[in-house]
Scaffold this motif. Sequence first.
Motif, PDB file in Angstrom:
ATOM      1  N   LEU A 178      -2.868  14.766  -3.710  1.00 40.93           N
ATOM      2  CA  LEU A 178      -3.537  15.065  -4.976  1.00 40.93           C
ATOM      3  C   LEU A 178      -3.230  16.473  -5.494  1.00 40.93           C
ATOM      4  CD1 LEU A 178      -7.022  13.326  -4.531  1.00 40.93           C
ATOM      5  CD2 LEU A 178      -5.026  12.532  -5.810  1.00 40.93           C
ATOM      6  N   PRO A 179      -3.454  17.549  -4.701  1.00 41.92           N
ATOM      7  CA  PRO A 179      -3.140  18.883  -5.242  1.00 41.92           C
ATOM      8  C   PRO A 179      -1.659  19.080  -5.519  1.00 41.92           C
ATOM      9  CG  PRO A 179      -3.710  19.027  -2.914  1.00 41.92           C
ATOM     10  CD  PRO A 179      -4.038  17.641  -3.356  1.00 41.92           C
ATOM     11  N   VAL A 180      -0.806  18.416  -4.754  1.00 39.10           N
ATOM     12  CA  VAL A 180       0.634  18.536  -4.990  1.00 39.10           C
ATOM     13  C   VAL A 180       1.011  17.828  -6.293  1.00 39.10           C
ATOM     14  CG1 VAL A 180       2.923  18.036  -4.074  1.00 39.10           C
ATOM     15  CG2 VAL A 180       1.090  18.704  -2.523  1.00 39.10           C
ATOM     16  N   GLY A 181       0.464  16.633  -6.495  1.00 41.40           N
ATOM     17  CA  GLY A 181       0.765  15.902  -7.714  1.00 41.40           C
ATOM     18  C   GLY A 181       0.262  16.603  -8.966  1.00 41.40           C
ATOM     19  N   LEU A 182      -0.877  17.279  -8.857  1.00 37.65           N
ATOM     20  CA  LEU A 182      -1.465  17.945 -10.012  1.00 37.65           C
ATOM     21  C   LEU A 182      -0.859  19.319 -10.288  1.00 37.65           C
ATOM     22  CD1 LEU A 182      -5.242  17.076  -9.436  1.00 37.65           C
ATOM     23  CD2 LEU A 182      -3.770  16.190 -11.248  1.00 37.65           C
ATOM     24  N   PHE A 183      -0.456  20.033  -9.239  1.00 35.70           N
ATOM     25  CA  PHE A 183      -0.074  21.441  -9.429  1.00 35.70           C
ATOM     26  C   PHE A 183       1.325  21.787  -8.938  1.00 35.70           C
ATOM     27  CE2 PHE A 183      -4.705  21.519  -9.455  1.00 35.70           C
ATOM     28  CZ  PHE A 183      -4.950  22.294 -10.568  1.00 35.70           C
ATOM     29  N   LYS A 184       2.114  20.800  -8.521  1.00 34.37           N
ATOM     30  CA  LYS A 184       3.482  21.114  -8.109  1.00 34.37           C
ATOM     31  C   LYS A 184       4.374  21.212  -9.355  1.00 34.37           C
ATOM     32  CE  LYS A 184       7.218  21.666  -5.835  1.00 34.37           C
ATOM     33  NZ  LYS A 184       7.993  21.865  -7.088  1.00 34.37           N
ATOM     34  N   VAL A 188       0.837  -1.202   0.000  1.00 29.67           N
ATOM     35  CA  VAL A 188       0.000   0.000   0.000  1.00 29.67           C
ATOM     36  C   VAL A 188       0.871   1.249   0.000  1.00 29.67           C
ATOM     37  CG1 VAL A 188      -1.700   1.328   1.313  1.00 29.67           C
ATOM     38  CG2 VAL A 188      -1.932  -1.156   1.117  1.00 29.67           C
ATOM     39  N   ALA A 189       1.960   1.203   0.774  1.00 30.34           N
ATOM     40  CA  ALA A 189       2.869   2.349   0.810  1.00 30.34           C
ATOM     41  C   ALA A 189       3.467   2.611  -0.573  1.00 30.34           C
ATOM     42  CB  ALA A 189       3.982   2.105   1.830  1.00 30.34           C
ATOM     43  N   GLY A 190       3.791   1.534  -1.283  1.00 38.44           N
ATOM     44  CA  GLY A 190       4.334   1.702  -2.633  1.00 38.44           C
ATOM     45  C   GLY A 190       3.312   2.290  -3.587  1.00 38.44           C
ATOM     46  N   ILE A 191       2.069   1.824  -3.495  1.00 44.29           N
ATOM     47  CA  ILE A 191       1.012   2.351  -4.368  1.00 44.29           C
ATOM     48  C   ILE A 191       0.754   3.827  -4.068  1.00 44.29           C
ATOM     49  CG2 ILE A 191      -1.432   2.177  -4.960  1.00 44.29           C
ATOM     50  CD1 ILE A 191      -1.227  -0.832  -4.422  1.00 44.29           C
ATOM     51  N   VAL A 192       0.687   4.148  -2.781  1.00 40.67           N
ATOM     52  CA  VAL A 192       0.458   5.542  -2.383  1.00 40.67           C
ATOM     53  C   VAL A 192       1.619   6.417  -2.833  1.00 40.67           C
ATOM     54  CG1 VAL A 192       0.253   7.098  -0.404  1.00 40.67           C
ATOM     55  CG2 VAL A 192      -1.026   4.952  -0.442  1.00 40.67           C
ATOM     56  N   GLY A 193       2.838   5.898  -2.705  1.00 38.87           N
ATOM     57  CA  GLY A 193       4.000   6.676  -3.113  1.00 38.87           C
ATOM     58  C   GLY A 193       4.051   6.942  -4.595  1.00 38.87           C
ATOM     59  N   SER A 194       3.492   6.020  -5.395  1.00 35.82           N
ATOM     60  CA  SER A 194       3.510   6.198  -6.847  1.00 35.82           C
ATOM     61  C   SER A 194       2.426   7.155  -7.335  1.00 35.82           C
ATOM     62  CB  SER A 194       3.337   4.843  -7.538  1.00 35.82           C
ATOM     63  OG  SER A 194       2.061   4.292  -7.257  1.00 35.82           O
ATOM     64  N   THR A 195       1.486   7.506  -6.475  1.00 35.92           N
ATOM     65  CA  THR A 195       0.397   8.404  -6.875  1.00 35.92           C
ATOM     66  C   THR A 195       0.936   9.734  -7.374  1.00 35.92           C
ATOM     67  OG1 THR A 195      -1.073   7.391  -5.238  1.00 35.92           O
ATOM     68  CG2 THR A 195      -1.713   9.547  -6.100  1.00 35.92           C
ATOM     69  N   TYR A 196       1.899  10.276  -6.648  1.00 35.79           N
ATOM     70  CA  TYR A 196       2.455  11.576  -7.021  1.00 35.79           C
ATOM     71  C   TYR A 196       3.091  11.520  -8.406  1.00 35.79           C
ATOM     72  CZ  TYR A 196       5.594  15.616  -6.943  1.00 35.79           C
ATOM     73  OH  TYR A 196       6.267  16.774  -7.268  1.00 35.79           O
ATOM     74  N   GLY A 197       3.901  10.494  -8.665  1.00 35.09           N
ATOM     75  CA  GLY A 197       4.576  10.380  -9.955  1.00 35.09           C
ATOM     76  C   GLY A 197       3.602  10.234 -11.111  1.00 35.09           C
ATOM     77  N   ILE A 198       2.533   9.452 -10.890  1.00 35.50           N
ATOM     78  CA  ILE A 198       1.551   9.255 -11.952  1.00 35.50           C
ATOM     79  C   ILE A 198       0.821  10.564 -12.262  1.00 35.50           C
ATOM     80  CG2 ILE A 198      -0.595   8.077 -12.555  1.00 35.50           C
ATOM     81  CD1 ILE A 198       0.413   5.695 -10.912  1.00 35.50           C
ATOM     82  N   LEU A 199       0.442  11.298 -11.225  1.00 39.37           N
ATOM     83  CA  LEU A 199      -0.235  12.582 -11.427  1.00 39.37           C
ATOM     84  C   LEU A 199       0.677  13.570 -12.149  1.00 39.37           C
ATOM     85  CD1 LEU A 199      -2.079  12.999  -8.003  1.00 39.37           C
ATOM     86  CD2 LEU A 199      -3.105  12.451 -10.207  1.00 39.37           C
ATOM     87  N   GLN A 200       1.952  13.587 -11.762  1.00 45.88           N
ATOM     88  CA  GLN A 200       2.901  14.484 -12.409  1.00 45.88           C
ATOM     89  C   GLN A 200       3.069  14.131 -13.886  1.00 45.88           C
ATOM     90  OE1 GLN A 200       5.725  16.912 -10.837  1.00 45.88           O
ATOM     91  NE2 GLN A 200       3.689  17.365 -10.034  1.00 45.88           N
ATOM     92  N   LEU A 201       3.042  12.844 -14.180  1.00 43.86           N
ATOM     93  CA  LEU A 201       3.207  12.386 -15.564  1.00 43.86           C
ATOM     94  C   LEU A 201       2.149  12.993 -16.477  1.00 43.86           C
ATOM     95  CD1 LEU A 201       4.310  10.518 -17.792  1.00 43.86           C
ATOM     96  CD2 LEU A 201       2.878   8.701 -16.835  1.00 43.86           C
ATOM     97  N   PHE A 202       0.909  13.034 -16.021  1.00 44.74           N
ATOM     98  CA  PHE A 202      -0.183  13.507 -16.866  1.00 44.74           C
ATOM     99  C   PHE A 202      -0.445  15.006 -16.738  1.00 44.74           C
ATOM    100  CE2 PHE A 202      -1.150   8.976 -16.294  1.00 44.74           C
ATOM    101  CZ  PHE A 202      -1.290   8.598 -17.620  1.00 44.74           C
ATOM    102  N   SER A 203      -0.014  15.605 -15.634  1.00 46.82           N
ATOM    103  CA  SER A 203      -0.349  17.017 -15.422  1.00 46.82           C
ATOM    104  C   SER A 203       0.752  17.973 -15.874  1.00 46.82           C
ATOM    105  CB  SER A 203      -0.648  17.263 -13.938  1.00 46.82           C
ATOM    106  OG  SER A 203       0.500  17.007 -13.137  1.00 46.82           O
ATOM    107  N   SER A 204       1.981  17.499 -16.046  1.00 52.56           N
ATOM    108  CA  SER A 204       3.093  18.404 -16.372  1.00 52.56           C
ATOM    109  C   SER A 204       2.832  19.176 -17.663  1.00 52.56           C
ATOM    110  CB  SER A 204       4.399  17.606 -16.501  1.00 52.56           C
ATOM    111  OG  SER A 204       4.791  17.063 -15.274  1.00 52.56           O
TER     112      SER A 204
END
Length: 477
Positions: free
Chosen positions: A114-120, A54-70
């Motif tokens: 979520l907001p960090v992954g989308l807007f950082k 679960v920690a690995g899945i949660v940790g990958s959330t940021y990277g996945i969001l950054q991939l699509f939002s950059s």
Amino acid sequence: MNNQKCSTLFQKPRGRTRIIQCIYLVGFMDLFGVSMIIPLLSHHVKSLGASPTVAGIVGSTYGILQLFSSTLVGSWSDVVGRQYSLLTCLLLSALGYGLLGMSTSIALFVLARLPVGLFKHSLSICRALLSDLVSEAERPLVMGHFNAASSVGFILGPMVGGYLTEHEGGFYTSSFTCAFIFLTNAGLVWMLPWSETLTHQNDNNSSNDTSKGCHDKNCSKLVRNGSHANSDHSVLAAETVPGSRAPGKLRVGLGCTEVSLLQSAWRQLSSVGSKIQMVALSDMWDLFLMRLLMAIAIMLYHSNFSLAMEERFSLKPKVTGYLISYSSTLGTLAGFLVGPVTNLYGNNMPALLLHSTVLTSLLIFLYAAAPSVSQVLLTSTFFAISTTIGRTCITDLELRRGGVEASGTLIGAGQSVTAVGRVLAPLLSGLAQEFSPCGPPSLGVVLALAAVGLMLIRIPKWDGKGMTKSNKEKAKL
């Protein structure tokens, strides 16, 4: 086609310098705050009761969001302007880190990311803003200084975060401190002297070509320090303000111009989609592929560095940590070498990128085959310098070939490509380690050499300015 002489926009040196200096400070504080949190995230999510999976899945959330939002956020900054988009990203990132400081459950932790992954994407927009403010010749120097300032923050942040963590509730204190830093950055951006960066110089000798955004004898065209941006190969065009009775009134998607904040969400969305489509269909696949290959190669070099040092040379983690800190410090200092090295090459960025890539490939090979720690130390020294110069070169070439008017879209697309590398590198590293501790860097050598081969094929199609010859011929028409 007749040459056009349009009303141009020039940056006042005083206002421009103040903004550049403030952006350096924003970059430093940004990574200073973020690096306080990054080393603590895994420990905190496990303390909330998450299993390793679960920690690995949660940790990958940021990277996945950054991939699509950059790319989306970068293109959005081209549409609404740098000031508005940068403020939005900073404030929403502050909200995310504030929520992180209140995360007492896994659900709230994920919500905070979520907001960090989308807007950082504040650093990407800062780079786009710097490219708007300086000339093509100045850009490598300014980008190098910005990267150096940001890297200093990344070096100092973990020290402060580690100190705060030793106290009760240290993670939450670090999170709130990071949120406060982003709010401070938003205040700095709000107070920047945006109105001082522009002056207008009128010229009555203009043509009637409305496809270039000029109307009658009064027109405006985007320039950087008096140099007209090439709209033939750029992926962003100025838009005529609808309903404006005065001919020639343009809206340009840059932070140094006034942008209507009342335009509809649909108009913004369609503009963003159009710019992303133009970048996707442009002849820049070679640069993005080179970025991906080198990003994975560099990540493979770092992926199992500590473990490899222990298995190959029986180094203690403490000594390995010193070696990593030494390399990071050199990488920071190398940012100040980008300008002088670029001048040494006569601003020939393709040649500089080729040489830095060849050097990086050689250094990864020497590290993989190093018989002693002293050779690892030597390769780490030059590796930090070559990779810093290479990253600046690839960004500069993307902006030259794609057009500075779309700098947000281009830089965002580059970040998305790098995010793909972050997803692939751990998988490739794990597979390579099954064969040898030197497997990941050995695979990195292969990928780096593939990038070199691609450059040798594609560079003859470019000129010294990083534009393709076909685009250059179009620019002369």
